[in-house]
Design a protein around this motif. Sequence first.
Motif, PDB file in Angstrom:
ATOM      1  N   GLY A   6      35.893  59.918  47.077  1.00  0.00           N
ATOM      2  CA  GLY A   6      34.640  59.408  46.752  1.00  0.00           C
ATOM      3  C   GLY A   6      34.429  58.557  45.129  1.00  0.00           C
ATOM      4  N   THR A   7      35.158  59.252  44.203  1.00  0.00           N
ATOM      5  CA  THR A   7      35.127  58.901  42.928  1.00  0.00           C
ATOM      6  C   THR A   7      35.809  57.302  42.916  1.00  0.00           C
ATOM      7  N   ASP A   8      36.971  57.383  43.559  1.00  0.00           N
ATOM      8  CA  ASP A   8      37.724  55.823  43.730  1.00  0.00           C
ATOM      9  C   ASP A   8      36.771  55.049  44.532  1.00  0.00           C
ATOM     10  N   ILE A   9      36.158  55.368  45.302  1.00  0.00           N
ATOM     11  CA  ILE A   9      35.377  54.370  46.208  1.00  0.00           C
ATOM     12  C   ILE A   9      34.077  53.835  45.251  1.00  0.00           C
ATOM     13  N   GLN A  10      33.581  54.972  44.381  1.00  0.00           N
ATOM     14  CA  GLN A  10      32.344  54.287  43.568  1.00  0.00           C
ATOM     15  C   GLN A  10      33.041  53.332  42.509  1.00  0.00           C
ATOM     16  N   ALA A  11      34.015  53.789  41.988  1.00  0.00           N
ATOM     17  CA  ALA A  11      34.804  52.701  40.946  1.00  0.00           C
ATOM     18  C   ALA A  11      35.000  51.426  41.660  1.00  0.00           C
ATOM     19  N   TYR A  12      35.609  51.424  42.819  1.00  0.00           N
ATOM     20  CA  TYR A  12      36.100  50.253  43.631  1.00  0.00           C
ATOM     21  C   TYR A  12      34.647  49.386  43.756  1.00  0.00           C
ATOM     22  N   HIS A  13      33.612  50.002  44.006  1.00  0.00           N
ATOM     23  CA  HIS A  13      32.401  49.170  44.287  1.00  0.00           C
ATOM     24  C   HIS A  13      31.930  48.717  43.200  1.00  0.00           C
ATOM     25  N   ASP A  14      32.030  49.334  41.860  1.00  0.00           N
ATOM     26  CA  ASP A  14      31.649  48.827  40.808  1.00  0.00           C
ATOM     27  C   ASP A  14      32.623  47.896  40.050  1.00  0.00           C
ATOM     28  N   GLY A  15      33.759  47.774  40.673  1.00  0.00           N
ATOM     29  CA  GLY A  15      34.729  46.848  39.908  1.00  0.00           C
ATOM     30  C   GLY A  15      35.537  47.416  38.745  1.00  0.00           C
ATOM     31  N   GLU A  16      35.626  48.648  38.822  1.00  0.00           N
ATOM     32  CA  GLU A  16      36.220  49.181  37.451  1.00  0.00           C
ATOM     33  C   GLU A  16      37.716  49.428  37.728  1.00  0.00           C
ATOM     34  N   LEU A  17      38.324  49.276  38.735  1.00  0.00           N
ATOM     35  CA  LEU A  17      39.844  49.641  39.069  1.00  0.00           C
ATOM     36  C   LEU A  17      40.676  48.617  38.857  1.00  0.00           C
ATOM     37  N   SER A  18      41.991  49.057  38.408  1.00  0.00           N
ATOM     38  CA  SER A  18      43.009  48.177  38.075  1.00  0.00           C
ATOM     39  C   SER A  18      43.539  47.444  39.340  1.00  0.00           C
ATOM     40  N   PRO A  19      44.220  46.263  39.368  1.00  0.00           N
ATOM     41  CA  PRO A  19      44.306  45.355  40.577  1.00  0.00           C
ATOM     42  C   PRO A  19      45.480  46.215  41.487  1.00  0.00           C
ATOM     43  N   ASP A  20      46.231  47.158  40.976  1.00  0.00           N
ATOM     44  CA  ASP A  20      47.126  47.904  41.801  1.00  0.00           C
ATOM     45  C   ASP A  20      46.361  49.038  42.590  1.00  0.00           C
ATOM     46  N   ARG A  21      45.492  49.657  41.712  1.00  0.00           N
ATOM     47  CA  ARG A  21      44.573  50.462  42.416  1.00  0.00           C
ATOM     48  C   ARG A  21      43.580  50.138  43.322  1.00  0.00           C
ATOM     49  N   VAL A  22      43.288  48.803  43.139  1.00  0.00           N
ATOM     50  CA  VAL A  22      42.267  48.242  44.363  1.00  0.00           C
ATOM     51  C   VAL A  22      42.923  48.234  45.586  1.00  0.00           C
ATOM     52  N   ALA A  23      44.218  47.693  45.458  1.00  0.00           N
ATOM     53  CA  ALA A  23      45.074  47.392  46.755  1.00  0.00           C
ATOM     54  C   ALA A  23      45.344  48.861  47.418  1.00  0.00           C
ATOM     55  N   SER A  24      45.439  49.902  46.803  1.00  0.00           N
ATOM     56  CA  SER A  24      45.511  51.214  47.309  1.00  0.00           C
ATOM     57  C   SER A  24      44.283  51.951  47.882  1.00  0.00           C
ATOM     58  N   VAL A  25      43.069  51.496  47.231  1.00  0.00           N
ATOM     59  CA  VAL A  25      41.828  51.953  47.823  1.00  0.00           C
ATOM     60  C   VAL A  25      41.394  51.242  48.835  1.00  0.00           C
ATOM     61  N   GLU A  26      41.690  49.787  49.073  1.00  0.00           N
ATOM     62  CA  GLU A  26      41.483  49.025  50.411  1.00  0.00           C
ATOM     63  C   GLU A  26      42.242  49.724  51.419  1.00  0.00           C
ATOM     64  N   ALA A  27      43.539  49.813  51.164  1.00  0.00           N
ATOM     65  CA  ALA A  27      44.246  50.289  52.083  1.00  0.00           C
ATOM     66  C   ALA A  27      43.908  51.764  52.750  1.00  0.00           C
ATOM     67  N   HIS A  28      43.233  52.446  51.811  1.00  0.00           N
ATOM     68  CA  HIS A  28      42.607  53.905  52.104  1.00  0.00           C
ATOM     69  C   HIS A  28      41.442  53.467  53.053  1.00  0.00           C
ATOM     70  N   LEU A  29      40.338  52.446  52.464  1.00  0.00           N
ATOM     71  CA  LEU A  29      39.305  52.207  53.269  1.00  0.00           C
ATOM     72  C   LEU A  29      39.623  51.617  54.756  1.00  0.00           C
ATOM     73  N   ALA A  30      40.666  51.033  54.984  1.00  0.00           N
ATOM     74  CA  ALA A  30      41.050  50.689  56.373  1.00  0.00           C
ATOM     75  C   ALA A  30      41.359  51.935  57.275  1.00  0.00           C
ATOM     76  N   GLY A  31      41.539  53.108  56.710  1.00  0.00           N
ATOM     77  CA  GLY A  31      41.690  54.092  57.787  1.00  0.00           C
ATOM     78  C   GLY A  31      40.957  55.434  57.524  1.00  0.00           C
ATOM     79  N   CYS A  32      39.899  55.055  56.654  1.00  0.00           N
ATOM     80  CA  CYS A  32      38.791  56.396  56.687  1.00  0.00           C
ATOM     81  C   CYS A  32      37.646  55.796  56.587  1.00  0.00           C
ATOM     82  N   GLY A  33      36.799  56.286  58.019  1.00  0.00           N
ATOM     83  CA  GLY A  33      35.326  55.926  58.249  1.00  0.00           C
ATOM     84  C   GLY A  33      34.629  56.672  57.095  1.00  0.00           C
ATOM     85  N   ASP A  34      34.730  57.949  56.675  1.00  0.00           N
ATOM     86  CA  ASP A  34      33.880  58.301  55.677  1.00  0.00           C
ATOM     87  C   ASP A  34      33.622  57.477  54.439  1.00  0.00           C
TER      88      ASP A  34
END
Length: 152
Positions: A6-34
Amino acid sequence: MSCQQGTDIQAYHDGELSPDRVASVEAHLAGCGDCRALLADLGALAAMVRSAPLAPAPAGAVQRLADRAWNYERDRGVMRISAWLTGVAAAVLVGSMLYWPTVGASSGDGNAQASAASAWQTSALMPPADAGEDVPDVVIAAQWIASDLSAR
């Protein structure tokens, strides 16, 4: 929400993640409905906040704010100068009190020097002198200091 990202998703929404972390969160979003639901909720909340009407400022509010800022800066400058002048006055007073006893004392009479050095301390505790008396300056100065300090 059962996912711990949840913390990473909020940081992703706010644009606070580094580019390599953005890719990791986007990969997670593809498989996690919550997390996708959390991201959608954050987006809806941000849209509601952006679309909320702004309350109108009262007439003259900006001018009052500018006046307060000006008064604060002016007063701050005056207080800085008065603090500096108070320090100078205290240094002059202490210096004159240290120098005062040696002016009239005879070189062979150490007792006269010691009594003159404590004259201002004794005078500060005495009741105010009458204006008609022949009052030494050290007594007047000590009483002035004592009354000034007791006024606070």
